[in-house]
Design an enzyme around this catalytic site. Structure first.
Site, PDB file in Angstrom:
ATOM      1  N   GLU A   1      16.832 -23.229  -8.584  1.00 54.43           N
ATOM      2  CA  GLU A   1      16.417 -21.824  -8.519  1.00 54.43           C
ATOM      3  C   GLU A   1      17.599 -20.891  -8.790  1.00 54.43           C
ATOM      4  O   GLU A   1      17.475 -19.915  -9.520  1.00 54.43           O
ATOM      5  CB  GLU A   1      15.779 -21.541  -7.147  1.00 54.43           C
ATOM      6  CG  GLU A   1      15.366 -20.111  -6.899  1.00 54.43           C
ATOM      7  CD  GLU A   1      14.403 -19.526  -7.946  1.00 54.43           C
ATOM      8  OE1 GLU A   1      13.879 -20.260  -8.786  1.00 54.43           O
ATOM      9  OE2 GLU A   1      14.214 -18.294  -7.902  1.00 54.43           O
TER      10      GLU A   1
ATOM     11  N   TRP B   1      -2.953  -2.342  -1.719  1.00 54.26           N
ATOM     12  CA  TRP B   1      -2.549  -3.661  -2.218  1.00 54.26           C
ATOM     13  C   TRP B   1      -3.226  -4.625  -1.256  1.00 54.26           C
ATOM     14  O   TRP B   1      -2.838  -4.739  -0.097  1.00 54.26           O
ATOM     15  CB  TRP B   1      -1.010  -3.774  -2.182  1.00 54.26           C
ATOM     16  CG  TRP B   1      -0.466  -5.156  -2.334  1.00 54.26           C
ATOM     17  CD1 TRP B   1      -0.068  -6.003  -1.332  1.00 54.26           C
ATOM     18  CD2 TRP B   1      -0.207  -5.854  -3.558  1.00 54.26           C
ATOM     19  NE1 TRP B   1       0.404  -7.171  -1.858  1.00 54.26           N
ATOM     20  CE2 TRP B   1       0.337  -7.108  -3.207  1.00 54.26           C
ATOM     21  CE3 TRP B   1      -0.381  -5.536  -4.903  1.00 54.26           C
ATOM     22  CZ2 TRP B   1       0.712  -8.048  -4.172  1.00 54.26           C
ATOM     23  CZ3 TRP B   1      -0.003  -6.477  -5.842  1.00 54.26           C
ATOM     24  CH2 TRP B   1       0.528  -7.714  -5.480  1.00 54.26           C
TER      25      TRP B   1
ATOM     26  N   CYS C   1       0.820  -1.202   0.000  1.00 53.02           N
ATOM     27  CA  CYS C   1       0.000   0.000   0.000  1.00 53.02           C
ATOM     28  C   CYS C   1       0.857   1.256   0.000  1.00 53.02           C
ATOM     29  O   CYS C   1       1.997   1.246   0.452  1.00 53.02           O
ATOM     30  CB  CYS C   1      -0.876   0.031   1.246  1.00 53.02           C
ATOM     31  SG  CYS C   1      -1.894  -1.430   1.402  1.00 53.02           S
TER      32      CYS C   1
ATOM     33  N   HIS D   1      26.945 -39.315 -14.798  1.00 55.81           N
ATOM     34  CA  HIS D   1      26.181 -40.056 -15.812  1.00 55.81           C
ATOM     35  C   HIS D   1      26.070 -39.268 -17.110  1.00 55.81           C
ATOM     36  O   HIS D   1      25.204 -39.555 -17.937  1.00 55.81           O
ATOM     37  CB  HIS D   1      24.799 -40.410 -15.258  1.00 55.81           C
ATOM     38  CG  HIS D   1      24.885 -41.319 -14.067  1.00 55.81           C
ATOM     39  ND1 HIS D   1      25.230 -42.645 -14.173  1.00 55.81           N
ATOM     40  CD2 HIS D   1      24.730 -41.073 -12.745  1.00 55.81           C
ATOM     41  CE1 HIS D   1      25.266 -43.185 -12.963  1.00 55.81           C
ATOM     42  NE2 HIS D   1      24.963 -42.248 -12.073  1.00 55.81           N
TER      43      HIS D   1
ATOM     44  N   ASN E   1      -1.004   0.988   5.989  1.00 51.39           N
ATOM     45  CA  ASN E   1      -0.199   0.024   5.242  1.00 51.39           C
ATOM     46  C   ASN E   1       0.349  -0.961   6.261  1.00 51.39           C
ATOM     47  O   ASN E   1       0.963  -0.555   7.244  1.00 51.39           O
ATOM     48  CB  ASN E   1       0.952   0.778   4.530  1.00 51.39           C
ATOM     49  CG  ASN E   1       1.959  -0.165   3.901  1.00 51.39           C
ATOM     50  OD1 ASN E   1       1.650  -1.322   3.631  1.00 51.39           O
ATOM     51  ND2 ASN E   1       3.162   0.335   3.664  1.00 51.39           N
ATOM     52  N   GLY E   2       0.107  -2.257   6.056  1.00 45.64           N
ATOM     53  CA  GLY E   2       0.605  -3.260   6.994  1.00 45.64           C
ATOM     54  C   GLY E   2      -0.478  -4.283   7.295  1.00 45.64           C
ATOM     55  O   GLY E   2      -1.485  -4.374   6.582  1.00 45.64           O
TER      56      GLY E   2
ATOM     57  N   ARG F   1       4.570   0.923  -6.580  1.00 45.10           N
ATOM     58  CA  ARG F   1       4.519  -0.027  -5.470  1.00 45.10           C
ATOM     59  C   ARG F   1       3.486  -1.125  -5.712  1.00 45.10           C
ATOM     60  O   ARG F   1       3.448  -2.114  -4.992  1.00 45.10           O
ATOM     61  CB  ARG F   1       4.163   0.698  -4.164  1.00 45.10           C
ATOM     62  CG  ARG F   1       5.225   1.663  -3.697  1.00 45.10           C
ATOM     63  CD  ARG F   1       4.700   2.584  -2.622  1.00 45.10           C
ATOM     64  NE  ARG F   1       4.430   1.897  -1.359  1.00 45.10           N
ATOM     65  CZ  ARG F   1       5.314   1.740  -0.390  1.00 45.10           C
ATOM     66  NH1 ARG F   1       6.526   2.195  -0.534  1.00 45.10           N
ATOM     67  NH2 ARG F   1       4.989   1.124   0.729  1.00 45.10           N
TER      68      ARG F   1
ATOM     69  N   LYS G   1       6.693 -10.536 -16.626  1.00 43.70           N
ATOM     70  CA  LYS G   1       6.508 -10.795 -15.201  1.00 43.70           C
ATOM     71  C   LYS G   1       5.396 -11.808 -14.975  1.00 43.70           C
ATOM     72  O   LYS G   1       5.524 -12.718 -14.178  1.00 43.70           O
ATOM     73  CB  LYS G   1       6.201  -9.482 -14.467  1.00 43.70           C
ATOM     74  CG  LYS G   1       6.007  -9.642 -12.967  1.00 43.70           C
ATOM     75  CD  LYS G   1       7.297 -10.094 -12.304  1.00 43.70           C
ATOM     76  CE  LYS G   1       7.147 -10.400 -10.827  1.00 43.70           C
ATOM     77  NZ  LYS G   1       8.277 -11.215 -10.328  1.00 43.70           N
TER      78      LYS G   1
ATOM     79  N   LYS H   1      17.814 -18.213 -11.887  1.00 41.34           N
ATOM     80  CA  LYS H   1      18.065 -16.775 -11.655  1.00 41.34           C
ATOM     81  C   LYS H   1      19.190 -16.287 -12.558  1.00 41.34           C
ATOM     82  O   LYS H   1      19.082 -15.270 -13.205  1.00 41.34           O
ATOM     83  CB  LYS H   1      18.491 -16.520 -10.211  1.00 41.34           C
ATOM     84  CG  LYS H   1      17.519 -16.329  -9.116  1.00 41.34           C
ATOM     85  CD  LYS H   1      16.438 -15.351  -9.238  1.00 41.34           C
ATOM     86  CE  LYS H   1      15.348 -15.788 -10.153  1.00 41.34           C
ATOM     87  NZ  LYS H   1      14.178 -16.335  -9.619  1.00 41.34           N
TER      88      LYS H   1
ATOM     89  N   GLU I   1      18.232 -16.304 -16.441  1.00 38.36           N
ATOM     90  CA  GLU I   1      17.190 -15.387 -16.910  1.00 38.36           C
ATOM     91  C   GLU I   1      17.615 -13.925 -16.912  1.00 38.36           C
ATOM     92  O   GLU I   1      17.145 -13.147 -17.727  1.00 38.36           O
ATOM     93  CB  GLU I   1      15.864 -15.585 -16.160  1.00 38.36           C
ATOM     94  CG  GLU I   1      15.805 -15.054 -14.735  1.00 38.36           C
ATOM     95  CD  GLU I   1      14.398 -15.154 -14.134  1.00 38.36           C
ATOM     96  OE1 GLU I   1      14.309 -15.401 -12.940  1.00 38.36           O
ATOM     97  OE2 GLU I   1      13.398 -14.986 -14.854  1.00 38.36           O
TER      98      GLU I   1
HETATM   99  C1  AGP Z   1      11.299 -16.471 -12.175  1.00 39.45           C
HETATM  100  O1  AGP Z   1      12.221 -15.534 -11.809  1.00 39.45           O
HETATM  101  C2  AGP Z   1      10.256 -16.062 -13.115  1.00 39.45           C
HETATM  102  N1  AGP Z   1       9.809 -14.771 -13.078  1.00 39.45           N
HETATM  103  C3  AGP Z   1       9.213 -17.129 -13.449  1.00 39.45           C
HETATM  104  O2  AGP Z   1       9.816 -18.364 -13.478  1.00 39.45           O
HETATM  105  C4  AGP Z   1       7.956 -17.177 -12.537  1.00 39.45           C
HETATM  106  O3  AGP Z   1       8.291 -17.688 -11.296  1.00 39.45           O
HETATM  107  C5  AGP Z   1       6.883 -18.052 -13.234  1.00 39.45           C
HETATM  108  O4  AGP Z   1       6.531 -17.443 -14.451  1.00 39.45           O
HETATM  109  C6  AGP Z   1       5.668 -18.255 -12.393  1.00 39.45           C
HETATM  110  O5  AGP Z   1       5.010 -17.060 -12.109  1.00 39.45           O
HETATM  111  P1  AGP Z   1       3.890 -17.006 -11.009  1.00 39.45           P
HETATM  112  O6  AGP Z   1       4.529 -17.340  -9.716  1.00 39.45           O
HETATM  113  O7  AGP Z   1       3.378 -15.606 -11.069  1.00 39.45           O
HETATM  114  O8  AGP Z   1       2.847 -18.012 -11.386  1.00 39.45           O
END
Ligand code: AGP
Length: 608
Positions: A481, A74, A2, A504, A100-101, A27, A603, A485, A488
């Site tokens: 993970e 939010w 928020c 293997h 906010n909180g 935000r 995103k 990171k 990407e």
């Molecule tokens: C990871 O850094 C990505 N942005 C991507 O893998 C993301 O986690 C995936 O698209 C899933 O998104 P969501 O959690 O909004 O469903």
């Protein structure tokens, strides 16, 4: 998260508030509103949706007045709606509040206020604060606020208007940001600097448990006991863009640094006396669980990686077989799901097309679905039977960081909840997990405070062509993970492998100088990892190992060791991932990549 803005002075407040809210749009928000105090009345306009909706509404109404508060919401408690938007009025319309909180104990307080004759029109925790203020109001709004702060638990930045006090805004904070801006014959409050940067560069940062009394010509700070506090004025040197990122260069690094707070928020109110787990919108009972003999965890990308950790933890604590699947595979492979299956979908945005389709597929086959998501009112939250929110706040950078660590926290809570209901966990173990979970924020902070080591390493190795991440068990889950990171945002080719699988095939790719990140934080698998690390070293690999603090066995064996604070085995991923996020970030920065918006990626992936 928020956004709050408030104005008091000689100018019309409405345009200043709307402009301030516009500057806080970054935000993230789902609704917005303003309250203007004029002629003994508080006039409120608020609406679900973008700020333009609110602006239209305000234009049609005469929002005249020189004192007011505004808010972008939010959603946390209650879905995005006009009614749940802020500001909230107390029952008689005497007091308006923006917040906010999260007020952790809002339910018992609401119950008590209902008994005292107060009515509520929203589902929010904030309306409880408004009515509580009215309850304690005895002609002195500051005193009422002090009493309210004594009763509420949780986190808050609060902005308050009282009809009887047309010359002041009162504000308070605990674990949520709030600043006071000092102008010439006018003063401001705001969640963040960009909201008021056009008017002033002189600000006070409110600290926890502090109250600010803001008049147009003066600002006074007191503590919760009413004692005056002296504070130093800060001169903002940042431009608007830097201010939006809290002075950080990118949203990603800002969000990496928000993890201690995000973890704390996600745990907030969910652990009672280190022995009970309270998950409000997960209503699954002991009897329901007797009919479940398998769990599916379904998600995409980072959320899928969190699910891999979830499988390990749920199987170990709740002793139910768990299968983890990528949503885009699950939805088309006619999975063996029925009414005896529980499906957990994980999605930061709650809008990922494949995850939504997988959720629907699971439901169609009779499965009960729990959604773990960061967005209140998102599609997965609406479609699922039960919801557990991660309170990470909006994540803006494409690369997920704080969403991942809070998804892990949510999964630990679910695993413990299921285990307690199934009777597969001892009280001692629950207590141990609860105690350690609560220590994670400070341990993450410790890793962040020591980020220089990672930054230096990145500056020396950002030219790497291929990077291999290896680990066993939970370390392998985190390796996936870490590798995602890196690839990407830095576009460096990287792969994650279970360490025992290298020989293997993939070992053929390791040659002189190949960068290998070896995660070796699991005691029971350490000796095995050591052998795998030696296999890599023997082929000339450049090995950076991650080990637990106090385990010095890798010194002299590998090229560099990064130490991870001690915690319970199950919880290590929350810590190990932090330096991996930092490594990916700094490598990408060194390469000059567009860190927050990597090429070809979005995103929220709302199409198939
Ligand atoms: C990871 O850094 C990505 N942005 C991507 O893998 C993301 O986690 C995936 O698209 C899933 O998104 P969501 O959690 O909004 O469903």
């Amino acid at each position: 998260m928020c956004g709050i803005v408030g104005y008091i002075g000689d100018k019309q407040a409405t345009p200043i508030l709307l402009e301030g809210l516009t500057k806080l749009e970054y935000r993230g928000y789902d609704s917005a509103g303003i309250a203007i105090l004029n002629d003994g009345n508080i006039n409120i306009k608020k609406a679900k949706g973008r700020l333009n909706v609110l602006k239209d509404l305000v234009e049609k109404n005469n929002m005249v007045g020189t004192i007011g508060i505004g808010h972008t919401r939010w959603a946390t408690h209650g879905e995005p709606s006009d009614t749940n938007s802020h500001p909230h009025l107390s029952q008689s319309g005497l007091i308006a509040v923006v917040h906010n909180g999260i007020i952790e104990n809002y339910l018992p307080l609401k119950k008590w206020l209902l008994e005292e004759g107060y009515n509520f029109i929203s589902e929010t925790d904030t309306e409880v604060v408004a009515n509580l203020l009215e309850y304690y109001y005895n002609g002195d709004i500051v005193e009422a606020l002090r009493k309210v702060l004594d009763r509420i638990e949780g986190s808050y930045a609060l902005g308050v208007l009282c009809k009887d006090n047309p010359d002041m805004i009162v504000a308070a904070r605990k674990e949520a940001p709030l600043i006071v801006g000092i102008g010439n014959g006018e003063n401001f409050i705001a969640s963040d600097i960009p909201a008021i940067l056009k008017y002033t560069r002189n600000v006070y940062f409110l600290d926890d448990h502090e109250i600010a009394i803001i008049k147009k010509d003066s600002v006074e700070f007191i503590d919760v006991f009413g004692r005056k506090i002296g504070k130093s004025l800060f001169e903002v040197k940042w431009d608007v863009e830097a201010a939006e990122k809290g002075g950080y260069e990118h949203f990603m690094i800002k969000e990496i640094h928000e993890q201690p707070a995000a973890i704390k928020d996600t745990l907030r109110g969910r652990i009672i006396d280190d022995s009970e787990i309270v998950l409000d919108d997960v209503k699954i009972t002991k009897e329901d669980l007797e009919k479940i003999d398998k769990i599916f965890i379904v998600a995409c990308g980072t959320a899928y990686h969190a699910g891999v950790v979830g499988k390990y933890v749920i199987e170990n604590l709740a002793r139910i077989p768990v299968e983890v699947d990528v949503a885009s595979e699950f939805r088309y492979r006619n999975p063996l799901v029925n009414e005896r299956t529980l499906t957990i979908v994980i999605s930061q945005s709650g809008e990922t097309a494949d995850t939504i389709a997988a959720l629907k597929e699971a439901k169609k086959k009779g499965s009960r679905v729990i959604a773990i998501t960061n967005v209140v009112g998102s599609s997965v939250s609406r479609e699922a039977d039960d919801v557990l929110y991660t309170w990470a706040g909006p994540e803006i950078a494409v690369a997920s960081t704080k969403a991942y660590t809070t998804q892990l926290i949510a999964l630990y809570l679910v695993a413990m909840d299921l285990a307690i209901k199934r009777g597969t966990i001892t009280k001692t173990k629950v207590m141990e997990l609860c105690t350690e979970l609560k220590k994670l924020p400070e341990k993450v902070q410790y890793l962040l405070d020591n980020k220089d080591v990672i930054q230096k390493f990145a500056s020396e190795h950002y030219n790497a062509k291929d990077v291999f991440y290896i680990g066993r068990g939970l370390d392998y889950a985190v390796a996936m993970e870490g590798s995602l990171k890196l690839k990407e945002i830095s576009y460096i080719h990287s792969e994650a492998y279970p360490a025992g699988e290298l020989k293997h095939g993939t070992l053929a790719l390791v040659e002189e100088g190949t960068l290998v990140i070896a995660l070796a934080t699991q005691d029971d698998l350490f000796e095995k990892m050591l052998s795998n690390i030696k296999e890599v070293k023997a082929r000339g690999g450049f090995v950076v190992a991650f080990a637990k603090q106090g385990n010095l066995q890798l010194e002299g064996v590998v090229d560099k060791v990064i130490y991870i604070p001690e915690t319970l085995k199950e919880l290590t991923p929350v810590l190990t991932v932090v330096p991996l996020q930092l490594l990916a970030y700094y490598m990408a920065v060194e390469k000059g990549c567009d860190v927050d918006k990597p090429r070809n990626l979005a995103k929220s992936v709302t199409v198939e």
